[in-house]
Write a protein that holds these residues in place. Sequence first.
Motif, PDB file in Angstrom:
ATOM      1  N   ILE A   1       0.850  -1.196   0.000  1.00  0.00           N
ATOM      2  CA  ILE A   1       0.000   0.000   0.000  1.00  0.00           C
ATOM      3  C   ILE A   1       0.883   1.244   0.000  1.00  0.00           C
ATOM      4  N   PRO A   2       0.639   2.207  -0.870  1.00  0.00           N
ATOM      5  CA  PRO A   2       1.458   3.430  -0.920  1.00  0.00           C
ATOM      6  C   PRO A   2       1.455   4.174   0.413  1.00  0.00           C
ATOM      7  N   TYR A   3       2.538   4.924   0.646  1.00  0.00           N
ATOM      8  CA  TYR A   3       2.663   5.655   1.903  1.00  0.00           C
ATOM      9  C   TYR A   3       1.525   6.644   2.101  1.00  0.00           C
ATOM     10  N   ILE A   4       1.102   7.317   1.037  1.00  0.00           N
ATOM     11  CA  ILE A   4       0.038   8.303   1.197  1.00  0.00           C
ATOM     12  C   ILE A   4      -1.269   7.634   1.623  1.00  0.00           C
ATOM     13  N   ALA A   5      -1.512   6.427   1.091  1.00  0.00           N
ATOM     14  CA  ALA A   5      -2.727   5.690   1.467  1.00  0.00           C
ATOM     15  C   ALA A   5      -2.649   5.225   2.923  1.00  0.00           C
ATOM     16  N   SER A   6      -1.469   4.719   3.325  1.00  0.00           N
ATOM     17  CA  SER A   6      -1.326   4.254   4.706  1.00  0.00           C
ATOM     18  C   SER A   6      -1.381   5.429   5.679  1.00  0.00           C
ATOM     19  N   THR A   7      -0.840   6.589   5.261  1.00  0.00           N
ATOM     20  CA  THR A   7      -0.909   7.771   6.113  1.00  0.00           C
ATOM     21  C   THR A   7      -2.355   8.200   6.330  1.00  0.00           C
ATOM     22  N   ILE A   8      -3.132   8.226   5.259  1.00  0.00           N
ATOM     23  CA  ILE A   8      -4.545   8.575   5.364  1.00  0.00           C
ATOM     24  C   ILE A   8      -5.290   7.559   6.234  1.00  0.00           C
ATOM     25  N   PHE A   9      -4.955   6.293   6.059  1.00  0.00           N
ATOM     26  CA  PHE A   9      -5.588   5.236   6.860  1.00  0.00           C
ATOM     27  C   PHE A   9      -5.341   5.453   8.348  1.00  0.00           C
ATOM     28  N   PHE A  10      -4.084   5.761   8.705  1.00  0.00           N
ATOM     29  CA  PHE A  10      -3.773   5.952  10.120  1.00  0.00           C
ATOM     30  C   PHE A  10      -4.352   7.255  10.658  1.00  0.00           C
ATOM     31  N   ILE A  11      -4.499   8.287   9.806  1.00  0.00           N
ATOM     32  CA  ILE A  11      -5.160   9.521  10.228  1.00  0.00           C
ATOM     33  C   ILE A  11      -6.618   9.243  10.585  1.00  0.00           C
ATOM     34  N   VAL A  12      -7.284   8.490   9.712  1.00  0.00           N
ATOM     35  CA  VAL A  12      -8.680   8.130   9.968  1.00  0.00           C
ATOM     36  C   VAL A  12      -8.778   7.264  11.225  1.00  0.00           C
ATOM     37  N   SER A  13      -7.859   6.320  11.372  1.00  0.00           N
ATOM     38  CA  SER A  13      -7.863   5.452  12.553  1.00  0.00           C
ATOM     39  C   SER A  13      -7.688   6.262  13.822  1.00  0.00           C
ATOM     40  N   LEU A  14      -6.769   7.232  13.790  1.00  0.00           N
ATOM     41  CA  LEU A  14      -6.552   8.078  14.961  1.00  0.00           C
ATOM     42  C   LEU A  14      -7.794   8.900  15.284  1.00  0.00           C
TER      43      LEU A  14
ATOM     44  N   THR B   1       5.255   7.211  11.512  1.00  0.00           N
ATOM     45  CA  THR B   1       6.156   6.441  10.663  1.00  0.00           C
ATOM     46  C   THR B   1       5.745   6.544   9.202  1.00  0.00           C
ATOM     47  N   ALA B   2       4.462   6.346   8.948  1.00  0.00           N
ATOM     48  CA  ALA B   2       3.958   6.412   7.571  1.00  0.00           C
ATOM     49  C   ALA B   2       4.131   7.809   6.988  1.00  0.00           C
ATOM     50  N   ALA B   3       3.826   8.841   7.784  1.00  0.00           N
ATOM     51  CA  ALA B   3       3.936  10.224   7.298  1.00  0.00           C
ATOM     52  C   ALA B   3       5.384  10.588   7.015  1.00  0.00           C
ATOM     53  N   GLY B   4       6.300  10.183   7.908  1.00  0.00           N
ATOM     54  CA  GLY B   4       7.712  10.470   7.694  1.00  0.00           C
ATOM     55  C   GLY B   4       8.256   9.789   6.456  1.00  0.00           C
ATOM     56  N   ASP B   5       7.877   8.529   6.252  1.00  0.00           N
ATOM     57  CA  ASP B   5       8.309   7.809   5.045  1.00  0.00           C
ATOM     58  C   ASP B   5       7.686   8.403   3.792  1.00  0.00           C
ATOM     59  N   MET B   6       6.452   8.903   3.913  1.00  0.00           N
ATOM     60  CA  MET B   6       5.787   9.504   2.759  1.00  0.00           C
ATOM     61  C   MET B   6       6.537  10.753   2.290  1.00  0.00           C
ATOM     62  N   THR B   7       6.881  11.632   3.219  1.00  0.00           N
ATOM     63  CA  THR B   7       7.580  12.862   2.829  1.00  0.00           C
ATOM     64  C   THR B   7       9.002  12.564   2.359  1.00  0.00           C
ATOM     65  N   ALA B   8       9.659  11.610   3.010  1.00  0.00           N
ATOM     66  CA  ALA B   8      11.044  11.302   2.648  1.00  0.00           C
ATOM     67  C   ALA B   8      11.146  10.573   1.316  1.00  0.00           C
ATOM     68  N   SER B   9      10.239   9.617   1.090  1.00  0.00           N
ATOM     69  CA  SER B   9      10.338   8.764  -0.104  1.00  0.00           C
ATOM     70  C   SER B   9       9.386   9.198  -1.208  1.00  0.00           C
ATOM     71  N   SER B  10       8.090   9.180  -0.923  1.00  0.00           N
ATOM     72  CA  SER B  10       7.104   9.481  -1.973  1.00  0.00           C
ATOM     73  C   SER B  10       7.200  10.929  -2.442  1.00  0.00           C
ATOM     74  N   MET B  11       7.476  11.867  -1.538  1.00  0.00           N
ATOM     75  CA  MET B  11       7.586  13.273  -1.905  1.00  0.00           C
ATOM     76  C   MET B  11       9.033  13.685  -2.186  1.00  0.00           C
ATOM     77  N   HIS B  12       9.952  12.727  -2.027  1.00  0.00           N
ATOM     78  CA  HIS B  12      11.368  12.903  -2.388  1.00  0.00           C
ATOM     79  C   HIS B  12      12.039  14.049  -1.635  1.00  0.00           C
TER      80      HIS B  12
END
Length: 266
Positions: free
Chosen positions: A103-116, A156-167
């Motif tokens: 699952i892409p980082y942006i999707a997992s980040t959104i998932f954990f935001i909703v979960s929180l 974790t998901a948000a940090g990986d998203m900005t570092a990797s997916s957003m380069h």
Amino acid sequence: MNKSLSVTMDQAKEVLAKVPEITLYFWITKLLTTGMGEVASDYLFENLNPFISAPLSVLIFVAAMILQFKVRRYIPGVYWLVVVMVSIFGTMAADVVRVGLGIPYIASTIFFIVSLAVVLVTWYSKEKTLSVHSIFTPRREIFYWLTVLVTFALGTAAGDMTASSMHLGYLSSGLLFTVLLVIPAIGYLLLGFNEIFAFWFAYIMTRPVGASFSDWLAASRSHGGLGIDKGLVSLVLLIFIILLVVFRGGSPAKSVEFKVDKEKVS
């Protein structure tokens, strides 16, 4: 005779509180645990068979959580052991969602935001408060630790998203989230932000800050890091955590002062 029983704030916190007082040392220790958990999880995954490291981490996490629920007051060593294990377990949870399920980082980040959001809304609907100063019942403690766990996975998901997916890379991500971490501090001190909102805002931000900087230390130079051994980074951070817990373990969070008046007894 008439007898009035008054429980002061200091007495109440010693008896009831299960979490530490929120001080500068709390935030420093929290940041160190986020970084340590991120790198330690990667180190275990890379150097041990995942079928051994993952169940072992879960087992220690469960044992630490059981111990935390069994104790009747805030004990620094027990509390911060749980936080460290939540950090490692939360990192693994986020990595499983991304690597294991693809699952892409942006999707997992959104998932954990909703979960929180679901956890916090449910917590508030049941208890009418999200204050860490009120963690002295089993149900509130369950909500507290569930919130903590989801914030670690989200960070974790948000940090990986900005570092990797957003380069942005690990260093730039760490600086970005550091700026975001300062917002609730300034807002609370100078702009009148709600205390509970400011706390949880800052709490969420500590995870990507610590994780991004620790990843920057441990990642290879080809991936924008300094290339320091993950095991060494984990060990050094763990030593600092232990020193802070031993020498600056802190007091329990201050509970709300309350007063009990007894009727006349003879």
